[in-house]
Design a protein around this motif. Structure first.
Motif, PDB file in Angstrom:
ATOM      1  N   THR A  11       0.845  -1.269   0.003  1.00  0.00           N
ATOM      2  CA  THR A  11       0.026   0.061  -0.069  1.00  0.00           C
ATOM      3  C   THR A  11       0.845   1.392   0.061  1.00  0.00           C
ATOM      4  N   ALA A  12       1.998   1.117   0.559  1.00  0.00           N
ATOM      5  CA  ALA A  12       3.258   2.416   0.277  1.00  0.00           C
ATOM      6  C   ALA A  12       3.259   2.769  -0.893  1.00  0.00           C
ATOM      7  N   ASN A  61      -4.478   2.357 -20.318  1.00  0.00           N
ATOM      8  CA  ASN A  61      -3.104   3.088 -19.916  1.00  0.00           C
ATOM      9  C   ASN A  61      -3.188   3.454 -18.308  1.00  0.00           C
ATOM     10  N   GLN A  62      -4.504   3.665 -17.721  1.00  0.00           N
ATOM     11  CA  GLN A  62      -4.780   4.145 -16.666  1.00  0.00           C
ATOM     12  C   GLN A  62      -5.396   3.262 -15.708  1.00  0.00           C
ATOM     13  N   GLN A  63      -5.216   1.793 -16.194  1.00  0.00           N
ATOM     14  CA  GLN A  63      -5.535   0.591 -15.422  1.00  0.00           C
ATOM     15  C   GLN A  63      -4.834   0.612 -14.215  1.00  0.00           C
ATOM     16  N   ARG A  64      -5.215   0.447 -12.903  1.00  0.00           N
ATOM     17  CA  ARG A  64      -4.494   0.170 -11.709  1.00  0.00           C
ATOM     18  C   ARG A  64      -4.923  -0.939 -10.780  1.00  0.00           C
ATOM     19  N   LEU A  65      -4.344  -1.464  -9.974  1.00  0.00           N
ATOM     20  CA  LEU A  65      -4.572  -2.449  -9.097  1.00  0.00           C
ATOM     21  C   LEU A  65      -5.615  -2.110  -8.216  1.00  0.00           C
ATOM     22  N   ASP A  66      -5.670  -0.742  -7.681  1.00  0.00           N
ATOM     23  CA  ASP A  66      -6.556  -0.211  -6.515  1.00  0.00           C
ATOM     24  C   ASP A  66      -7.760  -0.072  -7.101  1.00  0.00           C
ATOM     25  N   ILE A  67      -7.980   0.257  -8.358  1.00  0.00           N
ATOM     26  CA  ILE A  67      -9.342   0.476  -8.667  1.00  0.00           C
ATOM     27  C   ILE A  67     -10.308  -0.711  -8.931  1.00  0.00           C
ATOM     28  N   ASP A  69     -11.937  -4.656  -7.933  1.00  0.00           N
ATOM     29  CA  ASP A  69     -12.034  -5.667  -6.701  1.00  0.00           C
ATOM     30  C   ASP A  69     -11.354  -6.875  -7.176  1.00  0.00           C
ATOM     31  N   SER A  70     -11.483  -7.986  -6.517  1.00  0.00           N
ATOM     32  CA  SER A  70     -10.965  -9.180  -6.719  1.00  0.00           C
ATOM     33  C   SER A  70     -11.476  -9.846  -7.667  1.00  0.00           C
ATOM     34  N   PHE A  71     -12.434  -9.569  -8.470  1.00  0.00           N
ATOM     35  CA  PHE A  71     -13.048 -10.272  -9.504  1.00  0.00           C
ATOM     36  C   PHE A  71     -12.806  -9.480 -10.754  1.00  0.00           C
ATOM     37  N   GLY A  72     -11.884  -8.380 -10.736  1.00  0.00           N
ATOM     38  CA  GLY A  72     -11.730  -7.815 -11.762  1.00  0.00           C
ATOM     39  C   GLY A  72     -12.325  -6.605 -12.383  1.00  0.00           C
ATOM     40  N   ASN A  73     -13.637  -6.155 -11.649  1.00  0.00           N
ATOM     41  CA  ASN A  73     -14.513  -5.309 -11.969  1.00  0.00           C
ATOM     42  C   ASN A  73     -13.968  -3.836 -11.306  1.00  0.00           C
ATOM     43  N   CYS A  74     -14.035  -2.705 -12.208  1.00  0.00           N
ATOM     44  CA  CYS A  74     -13.871  -1.420 -11.588  1.00  0.00           C
ATOM     45  C   CYS A  74     -14.681  -1.272 -10.444  1.00  0.00           C
ATOM     46  N   ILE A  75     -14.202  -0.455  -9.173  1.00  0.00           N
ATOM     47  CA  ILE A  75     -15.098  -0.174  -8.248  1.00  0.00           C
ATOM     48  C   ILE A  75     -15.320   1.266  -8.400  1.00  0.00           C
ATOM     49  N   TYR A  76     -16.715   1.504  -8.567  1.00  0.00           N
ATOM     50  CA  TYR A  76     -17.067   3.032  -8.947  1.00  0.00           C
ATOM     51  C   TYR A  76     -16.804   3.833  -7.863  1.00  0.00           C
ATOM     52  N   GLU A  77     -16.806   3.537  -6.572  1.00  0.00           N
ATOM     53  CA  GLU A  77     -16.258   4.569  -5.527  1.00  0.00           C
ATOM     54  C   GLU A  77     -15.106   5.046  -5.546  1.00  0.00           C
ATOM     55  N   GLN A  78     -14.209   4.358  -6.289  1.00  0.00           N
ATOM     56  CA  GLN A  78     -12.872   4.744  -6.267  1.00  0.00           C
ATOM     57  C   GLN A  78     -12.463   5.525  -7.302  1.00  0.00           C
ATOM     58  N   LEU A  79     -13.486   5.953  -8.341  1.00  0.00           N
ATOM     59  CA  LEU A  79     -13.596   6.756  -9.509  1.00  0.00           C
ATOM     60  C   LEU A  79     -14.452   8.309  -9.319  1.00  0.00           C
ATOM     61  N   GLU A  80     -13.765   9.226  -9.686  1.00  0.00           N
ATOM     62  CA  GLU A  80     -14.452  10.361  -9.542  1.00  0.00           C
ATOM     63  C   GLU A  80     -14.447  11.091 -11.165  1.00  0.00           C
ATOM     64  N   LEU A  81     -15.519  10.948 -11.771  1.00  0.00           N
ATOM     65  CA  LEU A  81     -15.647  11.071 -13.096  1.00  0.00           C
ATOM     66  C   LEU A  81     -16.556  12.331 -13.335  1.00  0.00           C
ATOM     67  N   GLN A  82     -15.763  13.539 -14.211  1.00  0.00           N
ATOM     68  CA  GLN A  82     -16.374  14.662 -14.717  1.00  0.00           C
ATOM     69  C   GLN A  82     -16.223  14.787 -16.127  1.00  0.00           C
ATOM     70  N   SER A  83     -17.446  15.142 -16.694  1.00  0.00           N
ATOM     71  CA  SER A  83     -17.319  15.508 -18.238  1.00  0.00           C
ATOM     72  C   SER A  83     -18.049  16.744 -18.569  1.00  0.00           C
ATOM     73  N   ASP A 280      -7.639  16.390  -1.702  1.00  0.00           N
ATOM     74  CA  ASP A 280      -8.117  16.189  -0.464  1.00  0.00           C
ATOM     75  C   ASP A 280      -9.186  15.077  -0.213  1.00  0.00           C
ATOM     76  N   SER A 281      -9.293  14.260  -1.503  1.00  0.00           N
ATOM     77  CA  SER A 281     -10.225  12.924  -1.443  1.00  0.00           C
ATOM     78  C   SER A 281      -9.408  11.975  -1.264  1.00  0.00           C
ATOM     79  N   ASN A 282     -10.503  10.685  -1.282  1.00  0.00           N
ATOM     80  CA  ASN A 282     -10.023   9.648  -1.119  1.00  0.00           C
ATOM     81  C   ASN A 282     -10.032   8.611  -2.451  1.00  0.00           C
ATOM     82  N   GLN A 283     -10.474   9.216  -3.493  1.00  0.00           N
ATOM     83  CA  GLN A 283     -10.533   8.842  -4.989  1.00  0.00           C
ATOM     84  C   GLN A 283      -9.200   8.280  -5.441  1.00  0.00           C
ATOM     85  N   SER A 284      -9.012   6.977  -6.019  1.00  0.00           N
ATOM     86  CA  SER A 284      -7.902   6.793  -6.577  1.00  0.00           C
ATOM     87  C   SER A 284      -7.612   7.499  -7.972  1.00  0.00           C
ATOM     88  N   LEU A 285      -8.586   7.640  -8.650  1.00  0.00           N
ATOM     89  CA  LEU A 285      -8.584   8.144 -10.083  1.00  0.00           C
ATOM     90  C   LEU A 285      -9.624   9.200 -10.056  1.00  0.00           C
TER      91      LEU A 285
END
Length: 370
Positions: A11-12, A61-67, A69-83, A280-285
């Motif tokens: 995690t470091a 290119n932006q795929q990262r392990l921390d986004i 879950d253990s099944f290979g699905n993106c965790i919505y809560e780890q993403l902040e999406l604005q467009s 200041d958020s906890n979102q990974s991406l």
């Protein structure tokens, strides 16, 4: 397909990323006769096929392990999406998510449209088609289905959002400095070559060279930029003329559109407020899908370097602990407002960005006094 590894990464080593991207390749804003008759032979789409591939690859290119879950699905809560609600930006975000979340992108996108787009629907039929889609082919969907009035996050410099910025723009274009530079640029030999190509692109129209200005050069640049990216060999200016076009673009975008305080406030106040929140958020991406105008407004105050903005350009803030590293298209940006030559502390960056965040932007944009 994402291959989820056992959680051996410490995690470091985790980091946070704030990505501000330009939409992918599109057709020209204004078609010339040659464009219409020979090159863009299909109905214009929100993105071209190449534009779709650009954004899918950017997501990969932006795929990262921390986004995931253990099944290979993106965790919505780890993403902040604005467009931006502009269709080319919305479709770019769709393609980005397809690349980022190959196993559950449809679920991510359905949730995104329901939560963030539904309040701004202008075409219910198109919205229902989007919600019923599996997003297999984004070009089949109509994303010209949303509007957000007074959108300072993405449309701050638009006439309807900030009328006063148009007055400032005209004042800049009437200034001695602007007129002197314009005269110099229009007297160059390269301008004669631009005029040649403009005439060649519109053979049935007699174009008066003396009536052309830098905005006409800008329009030609857009046409050339889009055509050349798609592999079309018309227009085909030489390297000196291409360099000239780049110089005109830098002058128009950085001096003409981003040199005065209100221009800065209109273009970056709300995006910077969002960036500060993400720091200041906890979102990974955190992802911001915008336009060339958005990127140039932000770059105009982040760095002295006058970058041009290819399709799918990436301005990225990588946060590791209290350190923030800034990159533009993978090139490191040295921030003179930060003590280190290699990074900013979070607080240094927040202090700097805060100078451009104003709470009375609507008043500044719509008052009779500047």
């Amino acid at each position: 397909m994402i291959h989820i590894l056992s959680l051996v990464i410490s995690t470091a080593m985790a980091f946070q990323s704030i990505l501000i991207m330009r939409h992918g390749a599109r057709d020209p804003h204004t078609w010339t006769e040659i464009d219409r008759n020979f090159l863009w032979i299909v109905d214009p789409t929100i993105l071209t096929e190449k534009g779709v591939k650009q954004l899918v690859q950017l997501g990969i290119n932006q795929q990262r392990l921390d986004i995931f879950d253990s099944f290979g699905n993106c965790i919505y809560e780890q993403l902040e999406l604005q467009s931006s609600k502009s269709a080319r930006c919305t479709s770019s975000l769709v393609c980005f998510i397809k690349g980022l979340c190959p196993q559950n992108y449809a679920d991510i996108l359905h949730r995104l449209f329901q939560e963030q787009y539904q309040p701004y629907v202008t075409n219910q039929t198109a919205f229902e088609e989007i919600m019923n889609s599996n997003f297999e082919d984004p070009l089949e969907l109509n994303f010209e289905a949303f509007d957000k009035p007074l959108d300072f996050m993405f449309q701050g410099q638009k006439k309807n959002t900030c009328p006063n910025v148009q007055t400032v723009n005209k004042a800049v274009q009437s200034s001695t400095q602007y007129k002197k530079k314009e005269k110099e640029l229009l007297s160059r030999e390269e301008f004669n070559k631009v005029y040649y190509w403009i005439q060649e692109a519109n053979p049935s129209t007699v174009i008066d060279k003396s009536k052309l200005n830098l905005n006409d050069v800008d329009e030609f640049y857009d046409d050339y930029f889009c055509n050349s990216f798609e592999g079309f060999n018309f227009p085909d200016p030489d390297q000196d003329t291409q360099n000239y076009l780049n110089e005109v673009e830098q002058f128009l975008k950085y001096f003409g559109a981003n040199s005065e305080p209100l221009q800065h406030y209109a273009g970056v106040s709300e995006p910077f407020r969002w960036i500060i929140q993400q720091l200041d958020s906890n979102q990974s991406l955190s992802v911001y899908s915008g336009t060339e105008t958005n990127q140039m407004a932000i770059l105009s105050v982040l760095t002295d370097q006058q970058y041009l903005t290819p399709f799918a350009s990436q301005l990225e803030l990588v946060i590791q602990g209290q350190r923030v590293y800034i990159y533009y298209n993978k090139q490191f940006i040295n921030a003179s407002y930060c003590e280190s030559d290699f990074y900013c502390t979070k607080q240094e960056l927040i202090n700097y960005l805060s100078k451009y965040v104003v709470n009375n932007l609507n008043e500044l944009c719509n008052s009779n006094e500047q």
